[in-house]
Each structure stands twice: as C-alpha cells, then as structure tokens.
Design an enzyme around this catalytic site. Structure first.
Site, PDB file in Angstrom:
ATOM      1  N   GLY A  68       0.865  -1.316   0.058  1.00 27.51           N
ATOM      2  CA  GLY A  68      -0.106  -0.194  -0.108  1.00 27.51           C
ATOM      3  C   GLY A  68       0.832   1.325   0.156  1.00 27.51           C
ATOM      4  O   GLY A  68       0.396   2.401  -0.544  1.00 27.51           O
ATOM      5  N   GLU A 122       3.910   4.201   5.999  1.00 25.38           N
ATOM      6  CA  GLU A 122       2.819   3.431   6.072  1.00 25.38           C
ATOM      7  C   GLU A 122       1.771   4.493   5.069  1.00 25.38           C
ATOM      8  O   GLU A 122       1.788   5.646   5.335  1.00 25.38           O
ATOM      9  CB  GLU A 122       2.319   3.256   7.461  1.00 25.38           C
ATOM     10  CG  GLU A 122       0.936   2.612   7.653  1.00 25.38           C
ATOM     11  CD  GLU A 122       0.652   1.203   7.043  1.00 25.38           C
ATOM     12  OE1 GLU A 122       1.002   0.882   6.127  1.00 25.38           O
ATOM     13  OE2 GLU A 122       0.236   0.456   7.712  1.00 25.38           O
ATOM     14  N   ASP A 123       0.908   3.617   4.568  1.00 26.42           N
ATOM     15  CA  ASP A 123      -0.226   4.319   3.733  1.00 26.42           C
ATOM     16  C   ASP A 123      -1.331   4.693   4.564  1.00 26.42           C
ATOM     17  O   ASP A 123      -1.801   5.963   4.444  1.00 26.42           O
ATOM     18  CB  ASP A 123      -0.732   3.350   2.587  1.00 26.42           C
ATOM     19  CG  ASP A 123      -1.322   1.853   3.017  1.00 26.42           C
ATOM     20  OD1 ASP A 123      -1.223   1.638   4.296  1.00 26.42           O
ATOM     21  OD2 ASP A 123      -1.900   1.129   2.186  1.00 26.42           O
ATOM     22  N   ASP A 126      -5.392   2.405  10.514  1.00 30.94           N
ATOM     23  CA  ASP A 126      -6.751   2.068  10.891  1.00 30.94           C
ATOM     24  C   ASP A 126      -6.969   1.564  12.206  1.00 30.94           C
ATOM     25  O   ASP A 126      -6.869   2.676  13.418  1.00 30.94           O
ATOM     26  CB  ASP A 126      -7.359   1.104   9.840  1.00 30.94           C
ATOM     27  CG  ASP A 126      -8.558   0.762   9.902  1.00 30.94           C
ATOM     28  OD1 ASP A 126      -9.341   1.534  10.737  1.00 30.94           O
ATOM     29  OD2 ASP A 126      -9.102   0.053   9.500  1.00 30.94           O
ATOM     30  N   PHE A 175     -14.077   3.302   4.215  1.00 28.15           N
ATOM     31  CA  PHE A 175     -13.261   2.552   3.194  1.00 28.15           C
ATOM     32  C   PHE A 175     -12.927   3.000   2.207  1.00 28.15           C
ATOM     33  O   PHE A 175     -13.617   3.638   1.264  1.00 28.15           O
ATOM     34  CB  PHE A 175     -13.772   1.052   3.042  1.00 28.15           C
ATOM     35  CG  PHE A 175     -12.648   0.182   2.184  1.00 28.15           C
ATOM     36  CD1 PHE A 175     -11.580  -0.563   3.195  1.00 28.15           C
ATOM     37  CD2 PHE A 175     -12.858  -0.023   0.935  1.00 28.15           C
ATOM     38  CE1 PHE A 175     -10.692  -1.202   2.523  1.00 28.15           C
ATOM     39  CE2 PHE A 175     -11.802  -0.897   0.202  1.00 28.15           C
ATOM     40  CZ  PHE A 175     -10.891  -1.342   1.159  1.00 28.15           C
ATOM     41  N   ILE A 176     -11.346   3.154   1.845  1.00 29.77           N
ATOM     42  CA  ILE A 176     -11.151   4.072   0.687  1.00 29.77           C
ATOM     43  C   ILE A 176     -10.174   3.113  -0.449  1.00 29.77           C
ATOM     44  O   ILE A 176      -9.550   2.132   0.034  1.00 29.77           O
ATOM     45  CB  ILE A 176     -10.362   5.351   0.940  1.00 29.77           C
ATOM     46  CG1 ILE A 176      -9.026   4.972   1.912  1.00 29.77           C
ATOM     47  CG2 ILE A 176     -11.168   6.475   1.615  1.00 29.77           C
ATOM     48  CD1 ILE A 176      -8.045   6.162   2.268  1.00 29.77           C
TER      49      ILE A 176
END
Ligand code: IMP
Ligand code: MG
Length: 198
Positions: A68, A122-123, A126, A175-176
């Site tokens: 990611g 990190e992308d 969450d 959520f993307i």
C-alpha cells in the site's frame, strides 16, 4: 471571451470525467481526495521530516510497508533532502473492506537495522495493528529510533500507544482505494483517492 468560456466548459467536463465514480470488483467508489491535495499533504510531511533529520549524524532507513505504501514512499522520498537508504517489508492485515485483526508479515526485513534510525512509511493507520506489531519487530531488530510517517489516519479508530510522528491527512472511518490503497488488490493505480459509496 467566447474562447475563454469554451475553455472553462472543457475544463469542467474534463474534471468531471477524471473524477467520476469508479467500479472495483463488486463495489462502487466515489471521488474523495484529489491528487493535488494528496501531493500538497506529502509536501508538508516531507518538510517536517527534512527539518527533523537535516543534522542527522546517522543515515536513516526509509522502511516502506508494501504494497500500500509504494506510491506514498515514492513521492515522499523524492522530497527528502538528506542522505537516506530504502528498505521494504510486506505486511498484510486487511481482507476485502475489513481488518482481519491480525497483521501477517508476508516478506520480512531484508536489512540489518541494529542501531539504525528508521522512518516507517505507512499508507494508512486504521486499527493500528500493523504499526504496533511492526514497532515491536523493529525494537527486537535493535533499531536505535523508530519514527512513523503515515499518509492517512482514521483517528476515530486508532487509539493505540504508538506515536504517529508524521500524519499527512486524517479521514473519517470509511473504506477507501487509490494512490496505492486497494480493495482485494485492485484500485491501487488510481492517482486520486476514492471512498466506498454509502
Ligand atoms: P491497521 O493494521 O488496522 O492499522 O490497518 C492498516 C492496513 O490496512 C493499511 O496498511 C492498509 O493496507 C489497510 N487498510 C486500512 N484501511 C484501509 C482502507 O480504507 N482501504 C484500503 N486499505 C486499508
Ligand atoms: Mg498497508
């Protein structure tokens, strides 16, 4: 004058075409964050990191969390103006549109990090499971210092103990996909970010 209005119409139409809804597998996503906004946020984070590392005696390691963070790491590294090395680790914690609650290391560390300064890239943070487990792993590997840079943060979800040193953007708990983020491996190649249609 006529020419100008024609240009405006072309711009509006082009903009709508480039930012229309997308279909990824069985789900529809709508435009959420434009590439220009993402790039501006990366500029700001890069400035902060450059400030913090400009007088570093050691050469820091940029640790990209695959898959990611690939696009974020690429954009970020081009803006860093101090000597740095690149390393990658592959960790997975999502299935479909939900966290599995566990982080799986699919490709481990490939570099000796003992006594090194590490900047984790990190992308998105969450639940924080990925970053918490990785921090422990880096401590066990003997890293001298670990800083975390994340493109995105879901602050309503993450309440973890690991400090996030550089956060480019905060988003609600949705959520993307896009700009490296996927839905079951698809959608990473969009330059903008899209959110699951509610
Ligand atoms: P965490 O371990 O729960 O913090 O989740 C972090 C990882 O899950 C990220 O590195 C992403 O790969 C993935 N992830 C979390 N939220 C999303 C999302 O909204 N879209 C796509 N992937 C996500
Ligand atoms: Mg990830």
């Amino acid at each position: 004058m006529v020419q100008l209005s024609k240009l405006v119409i072309i711009f509006v139409i082009t903009n709508q075409i480039t930012m229309e809804k997308i279909q990824v597998w069985d789900k529809t996503f709508v435009p959420f964050i434009k590439n220009e906004e993402i790039v501006a946020a990366i500029d700001r984070v890069a400035e902060q990191i450059n400030r913090d590392f400009k007088d570093s005696d050691d050469i820091p390691i940029i640790l990209c969390i695959l898959n990611g963070s690939l696009l974020f790491t690429s954009e970020l590294m081009q803006r860093l103006n101090f000597p740095c090395e690149l390393s990658c680790i592959r960790i997975s914690s999502y299935a479909g549109t939900k966290s599995t609650g566990e982080s799986k290391v699919l490709m481990g560390l490939t570099m000796d990090l003992s006594d090194k300064r590490v900047i984790v890239v990190e992308d998105i943070v969450d639940t924080g499971k990925t970053i918490i487990d990785l921090s422990k792993l880096l401590q066990a590997a003997g890293a001298k210092e670990v800083k975390i840079a994340t493109l995105l943060l879901k602050p309503d979800v993450y309440k973890g103990p690991v400090k996030l040193d550089y956060v480019a953007m905060e988003i609600p708990n949705r959520f993307i996909v896009g700009f490296g983020l996927d839905y079951d491996q698809l959608g990473r190649n969009y330059k903008d970010i899209y959110v699951l249609e509610s």
